[in-house]
Scaffold this active site. Structure first.
Site, PDB file in Angstrom:
ATOM      1  N   ASP A   1       0.170  -6.589  -3.206  1.00  0.00           N
ATOM      2  CA  ASP A   1       0.469  -7.235  -1.920  1.00  0.00           C
ATOM      3  C   ASP A   1       0.689  -6.255  -0.781  1.00  0.00           C
ATOM      4  O   ASP A   1       0.942  -5.061  -1.000  1.00  0.00           O
ATOM      5  CB  ASP A   1       1.747  -8.053  -2.053  1.00  0.00           C
ATOM      6  CG  ASP A   1       2.990  -7.168  -2.094  1.00  0.00           C
ATOM      7  OD1 ASP A   1       3.044  -6.271  -2.964  1.00  0.00           O
ATOM      8  OD2 ASP A   1       3.873  -7.348  -1.246  1.00  0.00           O
TER       9      ASP A   1
ATOM     10  N   PHE B   1      -3.652   2.774   0.734  1.00  0.00           N
ATOM     11  CA  PHE B   1      -2.960   1.523   0.460  1.00  0.00           C
ATOM     12  C   PHE B   1      -3.959   0.463   0.029  1.00  0.00           C
ATOM     13  O   PHE B   1      -4.931   0.191   0.725  1.00  0.00           O
ATOM     14  CB  PHE B   1      -2.174   1.039   1.686  1.00  0.00           C
ATOM     15  CG  PHE B   1      -1.239  -0.062   1.314  1.00  0.00           C
ATOM     16  CD1 PHE B   1       0.002   0.221   0.761  1.00  0.00           C
ATOM     17  CD2 PHE B   1      -1.616  -1.397   1.459  1.00  0.00           C
ATOM     18  CE1 PHE B   1       0.848  -0.802   0.355  1.00  0.00           C
ATOM     19  CE2 PHE B   1      -0.766  -2.420   1.059  1.00  0.00           C
ATOM     20  CZ  PHE B   1       0.467  -2.129   0.516  1.00  0.00           C
TER      21      PHE B   1
ATOM     22  N   LYS C   1      -2.831   6.484  -8.401  1.00  0.00           N
ATOM     23  CA  LYS C   1      -3.058   7.262  -7.167  1.00  0.00           C
ATOM     24  C   LYS C   1      -2.984   8.761  -7.441  1.00  0.00           C
ATOM     25  O   LYS C   1      -2.471   9.198  -8.465  1.00  0.00           O
ATOM     26  CB  LYS C   1      -2.015   6.877  -6.111  1.00  0.00           C
ATOM     27  CG  LYS C   1      -2.268   5.506  -5.490  1.00  0.00           C
ATOM     28  CD  LYS C   1      -1.435   5.326  -4.237  1.00  0.00           C
ATOM     29  CE  LYS C   1      -1.533   3.910  -3.739  1.00  0.00           C
ATOM     30  NZ  LYS C   1      -0.684   3.657  -2.562  1.00  0.00           N
TER      31      LYS C   1
ATOM     32  N   ASP D   1       1.999   5.171  -8.392  1.00  0.00           N
ATOM     33  CA  ASP D   1       1.910   5.990  -7.182  1.00  0.00           C
ATOM     34  C   ASP D   1       2.759   7.251  -7.375  1.00  0.00           C
ATOM     35  O   ASP D   1       2.268   8.276  -7.844  1.00  0.00           O
ATOM     36  CB  ASP D   1       2.368   5.131  -5.999  1.00  0.00           C
ATOM     37  CG  ASP D   1       2.273   5.847  -4.667  1.00  0.00           C
ATOM     38  OD1 ASP D   1       1.823   7.004  -4.650  1.00  0.00           O
ATOM     39  OD2 ASP D   1       2.656   5.263  -3.641  1.00  0.00           O
TER      40      ASP D   1
ATOM     41  N   GLU E   1       1.134  -1.948 -15.752  1.00  0.00           N
ATOM     42  CA  GLU E   1       1.387  -1.728 -14.327  1.00  0.00           C
ATOM     43  C   GLU E   1       0.138  -2.033 -13.515  1.00  0.00           C
ATOM     44  O   GLU E   1      -0.979  -1.837 -13.992  1.00  0.00           O
ATOM     45  CB  GLU E   1       1.762  -0.253 -14.099  1.00  0.00           C
ATOM     46  CG  GLU E   1       3.250   0.034 -14.090  1.00  0.00           C
ATOM     47  CD  GLU E   1       3.935  -0.382 -12.795  1.00  0.00           C
ATOM     48  OE1 GLU E   1       3.414  -1.245 -12.063  1.00  0.00           O
ATOM     49  OE2 GLU E   1       5.013   0.167 -12.512  1.00  0.00           O
ATOM     50  N   ASP E   2       0.330  -2.489 -12.293  1.00  0.00           N
ATOM     51  CA  ASP E   2      -0.800  -2.663 -11.377  1.00  0.00           C
ATOM     52  C   ASP E   2      -1.251  -1.308 -10.844  1.00  0.00           C
ATOM     53  O   ASP E   2      -2.434  -0.970 -10.861  1.00  0.00           O
ATOM     54  CB  ASP E   2      -0.436  -3.607 -10.222  1.00  0.00           C
ATOM     55  CG  ASP E   2       0.875  -3.237  -9.517  1.00  0.00           C
ATOM     56  OD1 ASP E   2       1.595  -2.315  -9.985  1.00  0.00           O
ATOM     57  OD2 ASP E   2       1.189  -3.872  -8.497  1.00  0.00           O
TER      58      ASP E   2
ATOM     59  N   GLY F   1       3.449  -7.370  -9.191  1.00  0.00           N
ATOM     60  CA  GLY F   1       2.091  -6.885  -8.967  1.00  0.00           C
ATOM     61  C   GLY F   1       1.146  -6.969 -10.156  1.00  0.00           C
ATOM     62  O   GLY F   1      -0.049  -7.139  -9.984  1.00  0.00           O
TER      63      GLY F   1
HETATM   64  P1  IMP Z   1       5.699   4.136  -7.762  1.00  0.00           P
HETATM   65  O1  IMP Z   1       7.092   3.912  -8.279  1.00  0.00           O
HETATM   66  O2  IMP Z   1       5.683   4.992  -6.521  1.00  0.00           O
HETATM   67  O3  IMP Z   1       4.744   4.650  -8.814  1.00  0.00           O
HETATM   68  O4  IMP Z   1       5.173   2.749  -7.212  1.00  0.00           O
HETATM   69  C1  IMP Z   1       4.726   1.732  -8.018  1.00  0.00           C
HETATM   70  C2  IMP Z   1       4.857   0.372  -7.354  1.00  0.00           C
HETATM   71  O5  IMP Z   1       4.734   0.452  -5.916  1.00  0.00           O
HETATM   72  C3  IMP Z   1       3.704  -0.492  -7.815  1.00  0.00           C
HETATM   73  O6  IMP Z   1       4.028  -1.197  -8.996  1.00  0.00           O
HETATM   74  C4  IMP Z   1       3.463  -1.389  -6.623  1.00  0.00           C
HETATM   75  O7  IMP Z   1       4.285  -2.523  -6.690  1.00  0.00           O
HETATM   76  C5  IMP Z   1       3.877  -0.565  -5.420  1.00  0.00           C
HETATM   77  N1  IMP Z   1       2.694   0.080  -4.763  1.00  0.00           N
HETATM   78  C6  IMP Z   1       2.381   1.399  -4.765  1.00  0.00           C
HETATM   79  N2  IMP Z   1       1.245   1.628  -4.076  1.00  0.00           N
HETATM   80  C7  IMP Z   1       0.811   0.418  -3.632  1.00  0.00           C
HETATM   81  C8  IMP Z   1      -0.345  -0.011  -2.866  1.00  0.00           C
HETATM   82  O8  IMP Z   1      -1.218   0.770  -2.458  1.00  0.00           O
HETATM   83  N3  IMP Z   1      -0.443  -1.350  -2.616  1.00  0.00           N
HETATM   84  C9  IMP Z   1       0.488  -2.258  -3.049  1.00  0.00           C
HETATM   85  N4  IMP Z   1       1.566  -1.900  -3.775  1.00  0.00           N
HETATM   86  C10 IMP Z   1       1.733  -0.578  -4.066  1.00  0.00           C
END
Ligand code: IMP
Length: 176
Positions: free
Chosen positions: A159, A152, A131, A103, A99-100, A45
């Site tokens: 993606d 989302f 987020k 969440d 990081e992109d 991402g």
């Molecule tokens: P976390 O571990 O929950 O913080 O999630 C992080 C990863 O989940 C990111 O690096 C993304 O690859 C993916 N992700 C979380 N939210 C989204 C979204 O809204 N769109 C696309 N990918 C997401």
């Protein structure tokens, strides 16, 4: 725009992203003025964000990519995917994880724990998007582009089911 079954609408324009990326790069240039950091973009991402961000970095720096292997290992929870690309060359380095989007913060927690076990000098995080969940959990992120609600998003490297990474702007899913 429709991808598979989901309708997406434009959320953050190319110009807004570009201005924010320059601003983040300036903050990083200031913070690391007398250091030489290693950028660690998390694939897939963060590839587009990292490429644009690093073009504006003026301090000497290195770039090394990491990725979570796509197999799920022995666990059914999906949380123990192994991280590939980290090595001992990060010993005593100032690392910036790119990081992109953050969440739940679980991805970052795992990366940061592994980095610390390698004996890095410092670890900071730059993310384009953060987020609400991450803010509520107080996930520590030094440099944040946009704080968004729990929705989302897609485009600019992010993606939906593997699709949509190619767009220059960010979209968000329209709730039915
Ligand atoms: P976390 O571990 O929950 O913080 O999630 C992080 C990863 O989940 C990111 O690096 C993304 O690859 C993916 N992700 C979380 N939210 C989204 C979204 O809204 N769109 C696309 N990918 C997401």
């Amino acid at each position: 725009m429709k991808i598979r079954d989901v309708e997406f609408t434009e959320f953050i324009s190319e110009a807004e992203i570009s201005a924010k990326v320059s601003q983040l790069a300036s903050e990083i240039n200031r913070h690391y003025a007398d250091r030489s950091p290693v950028f660690l973009p998390v694939l897939n991402g963060a590839f587009m964000f990292a490429a644009d961000l690093i073009k504006h970095i003026e301090v000497p720096c290195k770039v090394s990519f990491v990725k979570f292997a796509s197999y799920e290992g022995l666990t059914s929870t999906g949380q123990l995917k192994s991280l590939i690309g980290l090595d001992e060359s990060l010993f005593k380095q100032d690392v910036i994880v790119v990081e992109d989007i953050v969440d739940t913060g679980l991805t970052l927690e795992k990366i940061i724990a592994e980095l610390e076990s390698l004996g890095t000098r410092s670890v900071e995080v730059v993310t384009l998007l953060r987020k609400k969940t991450a803010r509520e959990k107080n996930i520590s992120v030094r440099f944040t582009g946009f704080d968004i609600d729990d929705e989302f998003v897609l485009g600019y490297g992010l993606d939906y089911d593997g699709l949509g990474r190619n767009h220059r702007q960010l979209f968000r899913a329209v709730r039915p």
